[in-house]
Design a protein around this motif. Structure first.
Motif, PDB file in Angstrom:
ATOM      1  N   TYR A  36       0.841  -1.197   0.000  1.00  0.00           N
ATOM      2  CA  TYR A  36       0.000   0.000   0.000  1.00  0.00           C
ATOM      3  C   TYR A  36       0.877   1.248   0.000  1.00  0.00           C
ATOM      4  O   TYR A  36       1.948   1.259   0.620  1.00  0.00           O
ATOM      5  CB  TYR A  36      -0.926  -0.003   1.224  1.00  0.00           C
ATOM      6  CG  TYR A  36      -1.946  -1.110   1.158  1.00  0.00           C
ATOM      7  CD1 TYR A  36      -3.208  -0.884   0.635  1.00  0.00           C
ATOM      8  CD2 TYR A  36      -1.626  -2.406   1.574  1.00  0.00           C
ATOM      9  CE1 TYR A  36      -4.140  -1.918   0.535  1.00  0.00           C
ATOM     10  CE2 TYR A  36      -2.540  -3.434   1.476  1.00  0.00           C
ATOM     11  CZ  TYR A  36      -3.802  -3.181   0.958  1.00  0.00           C
ATOM     12  OH  TYR A  36      -4.703  -4.206   0.848  1.00  0.00           O
ATOM     13  N   LEU A  41      -0.682  -4.970   4.278  1.00  0.00           N
ATOM     14  CA  LEU A  41      -0.800  -3.688   4.964  1.00  0.00           C
ATOM     15  C   LEU A  41      -0.007  -3.702   6.266  1.00  0.00           C
ATOM     16  O   LEU A  41       0.605  -2.696   6.642  1.00  0.00           O
ATOM     17  CB  LEU A  41      -2.272  -3.365   5.232  1.00  0.00           C
ATOM     18  CG  LEU A  41      -2.561  -2.064   5.983  1.00  0.00           C
ATOM     19  CD1 LEU A  41      -1.969  -0.851   5.286  1.00  0.00           C
ATOM     20  CD2 LEU A  41      -4.076  -1.896   6.165  1.00  0.00           C
ATOM     21  N   GLY A  88      -7.088  -3.457   4.878  1.00  0.00           N
ATOM     22  CA  GLY A  88      -6.579  -3.386   3.519  1.00  0.00           C
ATOM     23  C   GLY A  88      -7.317  -4.340   2.592  1.00  0.00           C
ATOM     24  O   GLY A  88      -7.232  -5.563   2.773  1.00  0.00           O
ATOM     25  N   LEU A 110      -8.617   0.702   3.195  1.00  0.00           N
ATOM     26  CA  LEU A 110      -7.732   1.019   2.081  1.00  0.00           C
ATOM     27  C   LEU A 110      -7.937  -0.011   0.986  1.00  0.00           C
ATOM     28  O   LEU A 110      -8.063  -1.210   1.270  1.00  0.00           O
ATOM     29  CB  LEU A 110      -6.261   1.023   2.510  1.00  0.00           C
ATOM     30  CG  LEU A 110      -5.843   2.082   3.533  1.00  0.00           C
ATOM     31  CD1 LEU A 110      -5.994   1.560   4.960  1.00  0.00           C
ATOM     32  CD2 LEU A 110      -4.399   2.521   3.306  1.00  0.00           C
ATOM     33  N   ASN A 122      -6.374  -1.002  -2.984  1.00  0.00           N
ATOM     34  CA  ASN A 122      -5.529  -0.786  -4.155  1.00  0.00           C
ATOM     35  C   ASN A 122      -6.378  -0.989  -5.399  1.00  0.00           C
ATOM     36  O   ASN A 122      -6.963  -2.068  -5.594  1.00  0.00           O
ATOM     37  CB  ASN A 122      -4.350  -1.764  -4.159  1.00  0.00           C
ATOM     38  CG  ASN A 122      -3.242  -1.321  -3.222  1.00  0.00           C
ATOM     39  OD1 ASN A 122      -2.924  -0.143  -3.140  1.00  0.00           O
ATOM     40  ND2 ASN A 122      -2.643  -2.277  -2.514  1.00  0.00           N
ATOM     41  N   THR A 158      -3.855   3.908  -4.298  1.00  0.00           N
ATOM     42  CA  THR A 158      -4.349   3.406  -3.026  1.00  0.00           C
ATOM     43  C   THR A 158      -5.422   4.381  -2.562  1.00  0.00           C
ATOM     44  O   THR A 158      -5.149   5.564  -2.334  1.00  0.00           O
ATOM     45  CB  THR A 158      -3.241   3.294  -1.975  1.00  0.00           C
ATOM     46  OG1 THR A 158      -2.264   2.332  -2.403  1.00  0.00           O
ATOM     47  CG2 THR A 158      -3.814   2.822  -0.644  1.00  0.00           C
TER      48      THR A 158
END
Length: 258
Positions: free
Chosen positions: A27, A54, A108, A136, A138, A250
């Motif tokens: 990330y 993460l 993540g 978060l 991606n 991200t």
């Protein structure tokens, strides 16, 4: 996605834990810093930590991290990669930590799997007052022409609605916790940060093969989809030979416990 499909998809990763650990990206540190910038302290829970992608970024940034992951195979990979990190079995709906023991909960590429009706109060329980919850993701930057083409060729099983920026904003806008019960959360904030991952065509195919939609796909259909992706990457000058950078962002959704 109905509840049965949701359970099937979110439980699919263990069978591909080693490939997930090898091929999924880390990330962007700028994104993690933004997620944590107003946390009241250094204690961070990586919730639904998977193989520790993460977690590793948090460790590199000096956070005091504990990881919680429900899948035994994923947890084994995390412990192998990060033996110094406290890594516990558990889930967003049953977090094995005391009340008020965490300053920030980060997830993540995992928050969309949480049952927020149960996980919301549980996350609030372990957070300190003014603690942060941040998801978060991606995503592939489909503002780049060849990436947009890859998304079209791959189909939603490999590149879903949370995997490109525009639909990510829509899909996650309402993913904040409801303002009900004893613990309330503030208004959600979204931010996006440039990122990238060095790949070859084969490595990118391997990455896309670790997506939940691909993992639960029948074998013949899965191979046909991966074949289309290989053919597309071989046809593009950006990806046909050697290494290239997959343009990514991200993306972060952040709320504060009031």
């Amino acid at each position: 996605m109905d509840q049965d499909d949701r359970l099937l998809h979110r439980s699919s990763f263990g069978a591909a834990a080693a490939a997930y650990a090898e091929h999924r990206p880390d990330y962007a540190q700028a994104a993690v810093r933004w997620a944590l910038e107003s946390a009241p302290g250094p204690r961070v829970l990586d919730l639904g930590a998977g193989t520790g992608k993460l977690t590793a970024t948090l460790v590199a940034m000096g956070a005091d991290v504990v990881a919680v992951e429900p899948d035994p195979a994923m947890l084994t990979e995390l412990r192998r990669a990060l033996p110094a990190v406290r890594a516990l079995p558990g889930s967003a709906e049953a977090i094995p930590l005391p009340d008020g023991s965490i300053d920030a909960v980060l997830a993540g590429n995992a928050m969309h799997w949480f049952d927020m009706a149960v996980a919301g109060p549980e996350i609030a329980r372990v957070l300190t007052p003014a603690g942060i919850l941040a998801g978060l993701w991606n995503v592939m930057d489909d503002r780049v022409g060849w990436v947009a083409g890859l998304a079209r060729v791959s189909g939603s099983a490999a590149v879903g609605p949370r995997d490109v920026p525009t639909s990510w904003r829509t899909e996650t806008a309402g993913m904040h916790l409801p303002k009900t019960g004893a613990a309330r959360f503030g208004s959600p904030e979204q931010a996006e940060f440039p990122h990238g991952q060095r790949r070859t065509a084969d490595a990118l195919v391997a990455t896309l093969a670790t997506r939940a939609g691909m993992l639960v796909m029948p074998g013949r259909e899965r191979e046909a989809t991966l074949g289309r992706i290989r053919a597309y990457l071989a046809s593009r000058p950006e990806t046909a030979d050697g290494e290239f950078t997959l343009p990514m962002l991200t993306c972060v959704l952040r709320v504060r416990r009031l």
